[in-house]
Design a protein around this motif. Structure first.
Motif, PDB file in Angstrom:
ATOM      1  N   MET A   1      16.007   6.312  -7.595  1.00 37.75           N
ATOM      2  CA  MET A   1      16.669   5.547  -8.642  1.00 37.75           C
ATOM      3  C   MET A   1      16.711   6.342  -9.951  1.00 37.75           C
ATOM      4  O   MET A   1      15.898   7.243 -10.166  1.00 37.75           O
ATOM      5  CB  MET A   1      15.924   4.230  -8.869  1.00 37.75           C
ATOM      6  N   PRO A   2      17.667   6.015 -10.822  1.00 39.09           N
ATOM      7  CA  PRO A   2      17.743   6.720 -12.112  1.00 39.09           C
ATOM      8  C   PRO A   2      16.442   6.617 -12.903  1.00 39.09           C
ATOM      9  O   PRO A   2      15.640   5.693 -12.724  1.00 39.09           O
ATOM     10  CB  PRO A   2      18.879   5.985 -12.831  1.00 39.09           C
ATOM     11  N   VAL A   3      16.257   7.585 -13.755  1.00 46.35           N
ATOM     12  CA  VAL A   3      15.022   7.701 -14.526  1.00 46.35           C
ATOM     13  C   VAL A   3      15.153   6.953 -15.840  1.00 46.35           C
ATOM     14  O   VAL A   3      16.140   7.101 -16.552  1.00 46.35           O
ATOM     15  CB  VAL A   3      14.731   9.190 -14.815  1.00 46.35           C
ATOM     16  N   SER A   4      14.154   6.161 -16.177  1.00 47.83           N
ATOM     17  CA  SER A   4      14.217   5.373 -17.411  1.00 47.83           C
ATOM     18  C   SER A   4      13.581   6.130 -18.572  1.00 47.83           C
ATOM     19  O   SER A   4      12.587   5.707 -19.153  1.00 47.83           O
ATOM     20  CB  SER A   4      13.523   4.026 -17.207  1.00 47.83           C
ATOM     21  N   PHE A   5      14.170   7.301 -18.891  1.00 45.38           N
ATOM     22  CA  PHE A   5      13.724   8.045 -20.068  1.00 45.38           C
ATOM     23  C   PHE A   5      14.542   7.579 -21.279  1.00 45.38           C
ATOM     24  O   PHE A   5      15.766   7.463 -21.211  1.00 45.38           O
ATOM     25  CB  PHE A   5      13.930   9.549 -19.872  1.00 45.38           C
ATOM     26  N   SER A   6      13.876   7.356 -22.359  1.00 49.28           N
ATOM     27  CA  SER A   6      14.542   6.769 -23.531  1.00 49.28           C
ATOM     28  C   SER A   6      15.280   7.803 -24.374  1.00 49.28           C
ATOM     29  O   SER A   6      16.239   7.481 -25.051  1.00 49.28           O
ATOM     30  CB  SER A   6      13.533   6.018 -24.391  1.00 49.28           C
ATOM     31  N   ASP A   7      14.863   9.040 -24.393  1.00 49.16           N
ATOM     32  CA  ASP A   7      15.527  10.015 -25.251  1.00 49.16           C
ATOM     33  C   ASP A   7      16.087  11.165 -24.414  1.00 49.16           C
ATOM     34  O   ASP A   7      15.629  11.454 -23.313  1.00 49.16           O
ATOM     35  CB  ASP A   7      14.560  10.554 -26.309  1.00 49.16           C
ATOM     36  N   GLU A   8      17.085  11.830 -24.938  1.00 48.72           N
ATOM     37  CA  GLU A   8      17.797  12.878 -24.220  1.00 48.72           C
ATOM     38  C   GLU A   8      16.895  14.068 -23.915  1.00 48.72           C
ATOM     39  O   GLU A   8      17.030  14.712 -22.881  1.00 48.72           O
ATOM     40  CB  GLU A   8      19.016  13.330 -25.035  1.00 48.72           C
ATOM     41  N   HIS A   9      15.957  14.366 -24.826  1.00 51.59           N
ATOM     42  CA  HIS A   9      15.060  15.496 -24.607  1.00 51.59           C
ATOM     43  C   HIS A   9      14.212  15.265 -23.356  1.00 51.59           C
ATOM     44  O   HIS A   9      14.021  16.164 -22.544  1.00 51.59           O
ATOM     45  CB  HIS A   9      14.164  15.704 -25.825  1.00 51.59           C
TER      46      HIS A   9
ATOM     47  N   ARG B   1      17.301  16.460  -9.731  1.00 51.43           N
ATOM     48  CA  ARG B   1      18.464  16.136 -10.567  1.00 51.43           C
ATOM     49  C   ARG B   1      19.676  15.779  -9.710  1.00 51.43           C
ATOM     50  O   ARG B   1      20.484  14.925 -10.086  1.00 51.43           O
ATOM     51  CB  ARG B   1      18.790  17.319 -11.486  1.00 51.43           C
ATOM     52  N   ASN B   2      19.837  16.440  -8.565  1.00 54.17           N
ATOM     53  CA  ASN B   2      20.997  16.206  -7.700  1.00 54.17           C
ATOM     54  C   ASN B   2      20.769  15.074  -6.702  1.00 54.17           C
ATOM     55  O   ASN B   2      21.595  14.879  -5.808  1.00 54.17           O
ATOM     56  CB  ASN B   2      21.346  17.487  -6.951  1.00 54.17           C
ATOM     57  N   HIS B   3      19.647  14.361  -6.844  1.00 56.82           N
ATOM     58  CA  HIS B   3      19.341  13.290  -5.890  1.00 56.82           C
ATOM     59  C   HIS B   3      19.103  11.959  -6.598  1.00 56.82           C
ATOM     60  O   HIS B   3      18.394  11.101  -6.089  1.00 56.82           O
ATOM     61  CB  HIS B   3      18.116  13.686  -5.051  1.00 56.82           C
ATOM     62  N   ILE B   4      19.711  11.814  -7.788  1.00 54.15           N
ATOM     63  CA  ILE B   4      19.629  10.548  -8.517  1.00 54.15           C
ATOM     64  C   ILE B   4      20.718   9.614  -8.009  1.00 54.15           C
ATOM     65  O   ILE B   4      21.891   9.984  -7.927  1.00 54.15           O
ATOM     66  CB  ILE B   4      19.788  10.768 -10.040  1.00 54.15           C
ATOM     67  N   LEU B   5      20.355   8.406  -7.656  1.00 52.88           N
ATOM     68  CA  LEU B   5      21.296   7.450  -7.084  1.00 52.88           C
ATOM     69  C   LEU B   5      22.217   6.839  -8.139  1.00 52.88           C
ATOM     70  O   LEU B   5      21.796   6.594  -9.280  1.00 52.88           O
ATOM     71  CB  LEU B   5      20.528   6.325  -6.391  1.00 52.88           C
ATOM     72  N   PHE B   6      23.466   6.613  -7.707  1.00 54.19           N
ATOM     73  CA  PHE B   6      24.424   5.780  -8.427  1.00 54.19           C
ATOM     74  C   PHE B   6      24.860   6.404  -9.755  1.00 54.19           C
ATOM     75  O   PHE B   6      25.846   7.115  -9.794  1.00 54.19           O
ATOM     76  CB  PHE B   6      23.882   4.364  -8.619  1.00 54.19           C
ATOM     77  N   ASP B   7      24.150   6.152 -10.827  1.00 52.54           N
ATOM     78  CA  ASP B   7      24.546   6.670 -12.137  1.00 52.54           C
ATOM     79  C   ASP B   7      23.280   6.875 -12.963  1.00 52.54           C
ATOM     80  O   ASP B   7      22.564   5.914 -13.255  1.00 52.54           O
ATOM     81  CB  ASP B   7      25.489   5.677 -12.836  1.00 52.54           C
ATOM     82  N   SER B   8      23.025   8.108 -13.364  1.00 52.18           N
ATOM     83  CA  SER B   8      21.765   8.417 -14.062  1.00 52.18           C
ATOM     84  C   SER B   8      21.693   7.827 -15.461  1.00 52.18           C
ATOM     85  O   SER B   8      20.631   7.829 -16.082  1.00 52.18           O
ATOM     86  CB  SER B   8      21.574   9.941 -14.137  1.00 52.18           C
ATOM     87  N   ASP B   9      22.821   7.316 -15.978  1.00 47.19           N
ATOM     88  CA  ASP B   9      22.796   6.695 -17.310  1.00 47.19           C
ATOM     89  C   ASP B   9      22.270   5.265 -17.271  1.00 47.19           C
ATOM     90  O   ASP B   9      22.088   4.646 -18.329  1.00 47.19           O
ATOM     91  CB  ASP B   9      24.203   6.706 -17.920  1.00 47.19           C
ATOM     92  N   PHE B  10      22.049   4.737 -16.078  1.00 49.37           N
ATOM     93  CA  PHE B  10      21.543   3.370 -15.932  1.00 49.37           C
ATOM     94  C   PHE B  10      20.136   3.425 -15.337  1.00 49.37           C
ATOM     95  O   PHE B  10      19.912   4.111 -14.336  1.00 49.37           O
ATOM     96  CB  PHE B  10      22.464   2.554 -15.022  1.00 49.37           C
ATOM     97  N   THR B  11      19.234   2.715 -15.929  1.00 44.12           N
ATOM     98  CA  THR B  11      17.843   2.759 -15.475  1.00 44.12           C
ATOM     99  C   THR B  11      17.608   1.750 -14.344  1.00 44.12           C
ATOM    100  O   THR B  11      18.413   0.845 -14.119  1.00 44.12           O
ATOM    101  CB  THR B  11      16.884   2.439 -16.623  1.00 44.12           C
ATOM    102  N   SER B  12      16.475   1.895 -13.667  1.00 46.98           N
ATOM    103  CA  SER B  12      16.124   0.946 -12.616  1.00 46.98           C
ATOM    104  C   SER B  12      15.940  -0.456 -13.193  1.00 46.98           C
ATOM    105  O   SER B  12      16.231  -1.458 -12.524  1.00 46.98           O
ATOM    106  CB  SER B  12      14.844   1.401 -11.901  1.00 46.98           C
ATOM    107  N   HIS B  13      15.489  -0.540 -14.437  1.00 47.00           N
ATOM    108  CA  HIS B  13      15.350  -1.851 -15.092  1.00 47.00           C
ATOM    109  C   HIS B  13      16.712  -2.518 -15.232  1.00 47.00           C
ATOM    110  O   HIS B  13      16.848  -3.735 -15.052  1.00 47.00           O
ATOM    111  CB  HIS B  13      14.693  -1.702 -16.473  1.00 47.00           C
ATOM    112  N   TRP B  14      17.723  -1.733 -15.561  1.00 42.35           N
ATOM    113  CA  TRP B  14      19.068  -2.291 -15.703  1.00 42.35           C
ATOM    114  C   TRP B  14      19.562  -2.877 -14.379  1.00 42.35           C
ATOM    115  O   TRP B  14      20.121  -3.973 -14.344  1.00 42.35           O
ATOM    116  CB  TRP B  14      20.037  -1.211 -16.192  1.00 42.35           C
TER     117      TRP B  14
END
Length: 599
Positions: free
Chosen positions: A502-510, A520-533
């Motif tokens: 599932m996508p990573v719930s990191f809050s900042d771009e760094h 990085r190439n094995h993130i599901l669906f859309d990395s801009d959305f977190t698992s919480h979303w």
């Protein structure tokens, strides 16, 4: 056209490349890899005459190269055996490698003598040799077929145990006839027995020495893989000097003792992977080296009705009789006994050792000795082709291999994971969950999920689970640290392309930029959305599906999750790929997901 004059380095590299290409191509066309290797070897060797590695490398290089490669293959197979797998099948395995081996030796020798006309001497020697199935041919087929764990374990144990025993039986028979010819000289008998015992002692002693060095912290972790490789090669070379072909036995003993003593501790993982990768390269390279070393004259000499009758006898009579008789009143079922009796392809070790005995009998002037290698290759090729293409359909027909679409393992107990698994079950795709908390197991069972008992990330627990139904893993916990650990643990077993998270719930771009490497190439669906979303979204919405033929109805606001083809095999969308190119099947998506990006 010939490549005989190429530099030695380039020749070796060419065969390494051909071996790996064969495995890759076999995976693409879904053929048994051993069949593709045999075809490639025949094409570059006797058929088109591009190269004969035995002539190009010279016998002084060719034979040691093949022998050392077989030693690595045997160690890899034996050191990865898990003695816990014997639970429930130990009686069957013991019977097959003892009673079954004797029956197969006798019947095989009779077939060689009465069908092909070999002398009693050659027949008994080759009869012992033809017991061998070998991990080089068994393991690729088992990986492809994914049969029931009991059948898988029996066939692997048999192949690895008999791989060195077969040559020892053949060598013993050869020495017996030599002793008979020379008159029962006690000196010859004692010499053979003493050298045989020394080889066994070296195999056991090397394993205890290696473990002692590790326990006393005398081997740095980074040097463990190369030092273990040197141990393998030294054991084989020393024992082979003491008694020809005994190196195979000593290396197998070393591997079995390592398997028993290391108990799958993490400190051995790096060396296990190193030897496994080396073995994979060796298997393909050596098989092509041997098959391409055959000549057209050899091929012509083996194409006869007698050879086909002999192979038919070995496949239809010798193997089933030896297995069915030896496994009577054992723990395995009738279907499992029948399946094991229908699987006995011969491989690299049979060919290499047959060449050795062929040379000995030619030197002695034994009639028909020149036919030993051609007949052995004929048996190897025919059994590889027949068993290679029949094993998977037979195992499915006998309900010992999964006829369901490949299943999905979901690691995590989130709301979204339950909804996703429920949609997959609507398509009869098996779903297994591994939940960190037992309080969600009841809901998983209500949704018809299989619940993994124990710790999925522990090889000690996975060894007892029958996971042949599953080939994909989704890591869906809300902890990136846990998902990362699970990713690294499960990729070696399921393959890099089959493990996603599932996508990573990191809050900042760094922080997000630190996500690098294969993950990085094995993130599901859309990395801009977190698992919480995803969990918040699914509370008020559902996963919807539409036929691929209607994909034009998708809008820019819809998020595609997966594609299920007409065979009910699912492909999950990663952040970096498009899965809507197919013309058939169903697409799963979240309606207007991008309109709710702020929930």
């Amino acid at each position: 056209m010939t490549l005989l004059n190429l530099p030695l380095t380039l020749l070796i590299v060419i065969f390494l490349a051909l071996g790996i290409f064969s495995q890759w191509f076999a995976d693409k066309i879904k053929w048994p890899s051993i069949v593709v290797m045999a075809i490639v070897g025949l094409l570059v060797g006797p058929i088109f005459g591009l190269i004969n590695p035995q002539e190009s490398l010279g016998q002084e290089v060719f034979s040691p190269l093949v022998s050392l490669a077989v030693a690595i293959i045997l160690f890899e197979g034996s050191s990865n055996l898990d003695f816990r797998e014997l639970k429930g099948i130990s009686k069957a395995v013991i019977r097959i490698i003892t009673v079954g081996a004797v029956i197969a030796w006798i019947l095989g020798s009779m077939a060689l003598h009465f069908v092909l006309g070999f002398s009693v001497t050659i027949s008994l020697v080759l009869g012992g040799l033809f017991l061998i199935t070998g991990p080089t041919v068994i393991q690729p087929l088992l990986k492809q077929a994914k049969v029931r764990k009991s059948v898988d374990s029996i066939l692997r144990w048999e192949s690895i145990i008999l791989d060195p025993i077969g040559p020892m039986l053949a060598l013993g028979a050869f020495y017996v006839f030599q002793i008979v010819e020379q008159g029962f000289e006690i000196q010859i008998i004692l010499s053979f027995a003493l050298r045989f015992v020394i080889a066994i002692v070296i195999g056991f002693g090397a394993s205890y020495l290696f473990m002692m060095l590790i326990k006393r912290d005398l081997i740095p972790q980074n040097l463990m893989p190369p030092i273990q490789l040197v141990f393998i090669l030294l054991i084989f070379a020393i024992c082979d000097e003491i008694l020809h072909e005994s190196g195979l036995l000593a290396v197998t003993i070393f591997g079995l003792m390592m398997a028993r003593m290391k108990r799958h501790d993490l400190i051995f993982k790096e060396s296990d992977h190193f030897i496994e990768n080396a073995s994979s390269i060796m298997v393909s390279t050596v098989f092509i080296l041997i098959t391409s070393s055959l000549t057209l004259n050899v091929l012509e000499s083996i194409i006869s009705w007698k050879l086909f009758i002999f192979c038919a006898v070995m496949i239809i009579l010798v193997r089933p009789i030896s297995i069915l008789l030896s496994t009577m009143n054992t723990e395995i079922s009738k279907r499992e006994r029948a399946m094991v009796s229908m699987m006995a392809p011969r491989g690299i070790v049979v060919l290499t050792v047959a060449q050795f005995f062929g040379g000995l009998f030619v030197e002695k002037g034994t009639p028909m000795a020149e036919y030993i290698t051609p007949v052995t290759f004929g048996l190897v090729f025919i059994t590889v082709v027949i068993y290679g293409f029949s094993f998977l359909p037979l195992s499915k027909m006998m309900h010992l291999s999964s006829t369901e679409p490949p299943g999905v393992i979901i690691v995590g107990e989130s709301e979204f994971s339950f909804h996703l698994g429920a949609k997959l079950r609507e398509h009869h795709i098996p779903v297994m969950t591994f939940n960190l908390f037992n309080n969600t197991s009841k809901r998983a069972q209500e949704l018809d999920f299989e619940v993994f008992e124990g710790n999925l990330l522990s090889s000690n627990d996975r060894i007892y689970a029958d996971m042949t139904r599953y080939n994909k893993c989704l890591l869906m916990t809300q902890s990136f640290v846990f998902n990362s650990l699970a990713f690294n643990e499960l990729v070696p077993e399921f393959g890099l392309k089959n493990v996603n998270m599932m996508p990573v719930s990191f809050s900042d771009e760094h922080a997000r930029s630190n996500l690098d490497g294969p993950i990085r190439n094995h993130i599901l669906f859309d990395s801009d959305f977190t698992s919480h979303w995803f969990n918040r979204y699914i509370v008020e919405h559902n996963i919807l599906e539409m036929p691929v033929s209607s994909k034009d109805n998708l809008t820019a606001y819809d998020m595609v999750l997966y594609h299920i083809d007409d065979n009910n095999e699912v492909t999950f969308k990663r952040d970096n790929q498009n899965i809507t190119n197919s013309e058939e099947g169903m697409i799963g998506y979240l309606k207007d997901a991008y309109l709710h990006s702020n929930i």
